[in-house]
Design an enzyme around this catalytic site. Sequence first.
Site, PDB file in Angstrom:
ATOM      1  N   CYS A   1     -22.655 100.408 -77.551  1.00 28.83           N
ATOM      2  CA  CYS A   1     -22.777  99.119 -76.859  1.00 28.83           C
ATOM      3  C   CYS A   1     -23.693  98.167 -77.613  1.00 28.83           C
ATOM      4  O   CYS A   1     -23.751  96.972 -77.293  1.00 28.83           O
ATOM      5  CB  CYS A   1     -23.296  99.325 -75.441  1.00 28.83           C
TER       6      CYS A   1
ATOM      7  N   HIS B   1     -26.991  92.961 -73.136  1.00 31.97           N
ATOM      8  CA  HIS B   1     -25.779  93.766 -72.928  1.00 31.97           C
ATOM      9  C   HIS B   1     -25.583  94.000 -71.431  1.00 31.97           C
ATOM     10  O   HIS B   1     -26.546  94.236 -70.697  1.00 31.97           O
ATOM     11  CB  HIS B   1     -25.934  95.096 -73.672  1.00 31.97           C
TER      12      HIS B   1
ATOM     13  N   ASN C   1     -18.870  96.802 -67.649  1.00 37.72           N
ATOM     14  CA  ASN C   1     -19.567  97.065 -68.906  1.00 37.72           C
ATOM     15  C   ASN C   1     -18.505  97.252 -69.991  1.00 37.72           C
ATOM     16  O   ASN C   1     -17.773  98.230 -69.980  1.00 37.72           O
ATOM     17  CB  ASN C   1     -20.423  98.333 -68.737  1.00 37.72           C
TER      18      ASN C   1
HETATM   19  O1  UT7 Z   1     -23.673 100.670 -71.797  1.00 36.91           O
HETATM   20  C1  UT7 Z   1     -24.315 101.754 -72.375  1.00 36.91           C
HETATM   21  C2  UT7 Z   1     -25.691 101.927 -71.834  1.00 36.91           C
HETATM   22  N1  UT7 Z   1     -25.626 102.466 -70.529  1.00 36.91           N
HETATM   23  C3  UT7 Z   1     -26.565 102.269 -69.641  1.00 36.91           C
HETATM   24  O2  UT7 Z   1     -27.517 101.591 -69.916  1.00 36.91           O
HETATM   25  C4  UT7 Z   1     -26.408 102.956 -68.322  1.00 36.91           C
HETATM   26  C5  UT7 Z   1     -27.729 103.235 -67.667  1.00 36.91           C
HETATM   27  N2  UT7 Z   1     -27.640 103.964 -66.409  1.00 36.91           N
HETATM   28  C6  UT7 Z   1     -27.059 103.466 -65.293  1.00 36.91           C
HETATM   29  O3  UT7 Z   1     -26.520 102.373 -65.275  1.00 36.91           O
HETATM   30  C7  UT7 Z   1     -27.213 104.276 -64.017  1.00 36.91           C
HETATM   31  O4  UT7 Z   1     -27.936 105.446 -64.324  1.00 36.91           O
HETATM   32  C8  UT7 Z   1     -25.880 104.664 -63.313  1.00 36.91           C
HETATM   33  C9  UT7 Z   1     -25.262 103.411 -62.712  1.00 36.91           C
HETATM   34  C10 UT7 Z   1     -24.923 105.314 -64.300  1.00 36.91           C
HETATM   35  C11 UT7 Z   1     -26.165 105.624 -62.172  1.00 36.91           C
HETATM   36  O5  UT7 Z   1     -27.067 105.032 -61.263  1.00 36.91           O
HETATM   37  P1  UT7 Z   1     -28.404 105.797 -60.830  1.00 36.91           P
HETATM   38  O6  UT7 Z   1     -29.077 104.887 -59.893  1.00 36.91           O
HETATM   39  O7  UT7 Z   1     -29.149 106.189 -62.063  1.00 36.91           O
HETATM   40  O8  UT7 Z   1     -27.822 107.037 -60.046  1.00 36.91           O
HETATM   41  P2  UT7 Z   1     -28.198 108.598 -60.166  1.00 36.91           P
HETATM   42  O9  UT7 Z   1     -27.300 109.222 -61.187  1.00 36.91           O
HETATM   43  O10 UT7 Z   1     -29.675 108.761 -60.299  1.00 36.91           O
HETATM   44  O11 UT7 Z   1     -27.777 109.120 -58.738  1.00 36.91           O
HETATM   45  C12 UT7 Z   1     -28.431 108.655 -57.536  1.00 36.91           C
HETATM   46  C13 UT7 Z   1     -27.674 109.172 -56.330  1.00 36.91           C
HETATM   47  C14 UT7 Z   1     -27.383 110.680 -56.366  1.00 36.91           C
HETATM   48  O12 UT7 Z   1     -27.384 111.131 -55.012  1.00 36.91           O
HETATM   49  P3  UT7 Z   1     -28.688 111.849 -54.362  1.00 36.91           P
HETATM   50  O13 UT7 Z   1     -28.965 113.022 -55.242  1.00 36.91           O
HETATM   51  O14 UT7 Z   1     -29.771 110.796 -54.405  1.00 36.91           O
HETATM   52  O15 UT7 Z   1     -28.207 112.186 -52.997  1.00 36.91           O
HETATM   53  C15 UT7 Z   1     -26.001 110.788 -56.923  1.00 36.91           C
HETATM   54  O16 UT7 Z   1     -25.329 111.946 -56.493  1.00 36.91           O
HETATM   55  O17 UT7 Z   1     -26.367 108.566 -56.269  1.00 36.91           O
HETATM   56  C16 UT7 Z   1     -25.338 109.571 -56.351  1.00 36.91           C
HETATM   57  N3  UT7 Z   1     -24.288 109.056 -57.233  1.00 36.91           N
HETATM   58  C17 UT7 Z   1     -23.239 108.343 -56.780  1.00 36.91           C
HETATM   59  N4  UT7 Z   1     -22.869 107.990 -55.536  1.00 36.91           N
HETATM   60  C18 UT7 Z   1     -21.731 107.257 -55.417  1.00 36.91           C
HETATM   61  C19 UT7 Z   1     -24.217 109.122 -58.583  1.00 36.91           C
HETATM   62  N5  UT7 Z   1     -23.122 108.476 -59.030  1.00 36.91           N
HETATM   63  C20 UT7 Z   1     -22.506 107.983 -57.937  1.00 36.91           C
HETATM   64  C21 UT7 Z   1     -21.323 107.223 -57.743  1.00 36.91           C
HETATM   65  N6  UT7 Z   1     -20.992 106.867 -56.475  1.00 36.91           N
HETATM   66  N7  UT7 Z   1     -20.565 106.814 -58.771  1.00 36.91           N
END
Ligand code: UT7
Length: 352
Positions: A122, A269, A300
């Site tokens: 990216c 980005h 994205n």
């Molecule tokens: O472009 C290249 C560079 N990329 C980036 O910079 C991406 C950076 N990271 C992100 O954008 C975020 O980490 C994500 C959007 C990918 C994920 O968001 P997050 O706030 O970091 O979520 P997480 O993985 O820490 O998960 C938080 C909670 C979990 O549930 P509990 O354990 O709190 O109950 C996950 O199971 O959200 C849950 N979860 C989801 N729920 C619904 C994780 N993914 C999803 C989903 N839909 N898609």
Amino acid sequence: MVSIAVNKSRENVAMLGIGAYRPQRIVSNDEVCEVLDSTDQWIYERTGIRNRRWISGDETLRSIAAAAGERALVNTGIDRSKIGALILCTSSWLKLTPHGAPTVAADLGINGIPAFDLTSGCGGFGYGLGVAADLIRAGSADYVLVIGAETMTVGLDPTDRGTAMIFGDGAGAVVVGPSEENGISPTVWGSDGENAEAIAQDVDFLEFMNKAQAMQGTDPAIEPVGRMSLRMEGPRVFRWAAVTLPRALSDALEASGVAKEDIEVFIPHQANARINDLMKKNLGLADEIPMANDIENTGNTSAASIPLAMEEMLVTGKAKGGQLALLLGFGAGLSYAGQVVTLPPAPTEASF
Ligand code: UT7
């Protein structure tokens, strides 16, 4: 003593024009959630995304890259025979050989010029813009067409909660060339291979071949391996971003000699609206400084996101040609690249 010639160098370069292409199919969060175990609300709150574009019909990486390139050439008003090189910034060209840029150059009627792919996840557009500026400064080309183009959905697992709701397809391009005043600062860029696995394909070519060979002679109905998909440890990338990017942004300002107070537009980005809000706040940019939010309806698009976001801001009037903007790309590698630039004029031929 024989002396070897050097090119005549120059100092001042700028983005002279911009063009973009957004695939026709608009995919809402609700549509993504027909397959993905998630909700519209979760996706919007955690990423800032409501819709993204997916290629459909005849659209391919090659066609959307060429469409964006064509618009950039038309909007710049340049005689295309002056383009001295084409850089295709992409991580989604699916063949190692032949790479994509020469065919895109041929599609644009500029067959024969130096044309190469640049893969840096990216962060790819920031790398491409820096290389283009330096090619021109070194006298290796007068004008360079830089295209960021991605079809992220081709390798997307629609059931993967880490990626399926984030990525989209699209292409954006700029013509870089000589200018009276300098419009592109030195590039501040870097990489962190120790965290390379945080964004990676789940199957590599070697593994694919080994598995295919191991299965020869077994049940021919068995698929050697499934499809190749992108996996991302989102929280790990988020943490890396929180440490690395603020430093990159202040280094970019320092390298440019432009004070933070003079930045008029912020175009990071489009990975996650929360990351961008945090970066803007931590850098101390004033609230009223417009920040790109193309992620909301474009998702994205990896190496395409910065030129797409820049085009959206210029077309809608959120930003104006000639304004001073801070750009920062980041992602797979992990890697990043940023510059302070003057924005190109608003395009006459827009992508929406
Ligand atoms: O472009 C290249 C560079 N990329 C980036 O910079 C991406 C950076 N990271 C992100 O954008 C975020 O980490 C994500 C959007 C990918 C994920 O968001 P997050 O706030 O970091 O979520 P997480 O993985 O820490 O998960 C938080 C909670 C979990 O549930 P509990 O354990 O709190 O109950 C996950 O199971 O959200 C849950 N979860 C989801 N729920 C619904 C994780 N993914 C999803 C989903 N839909 N898609």
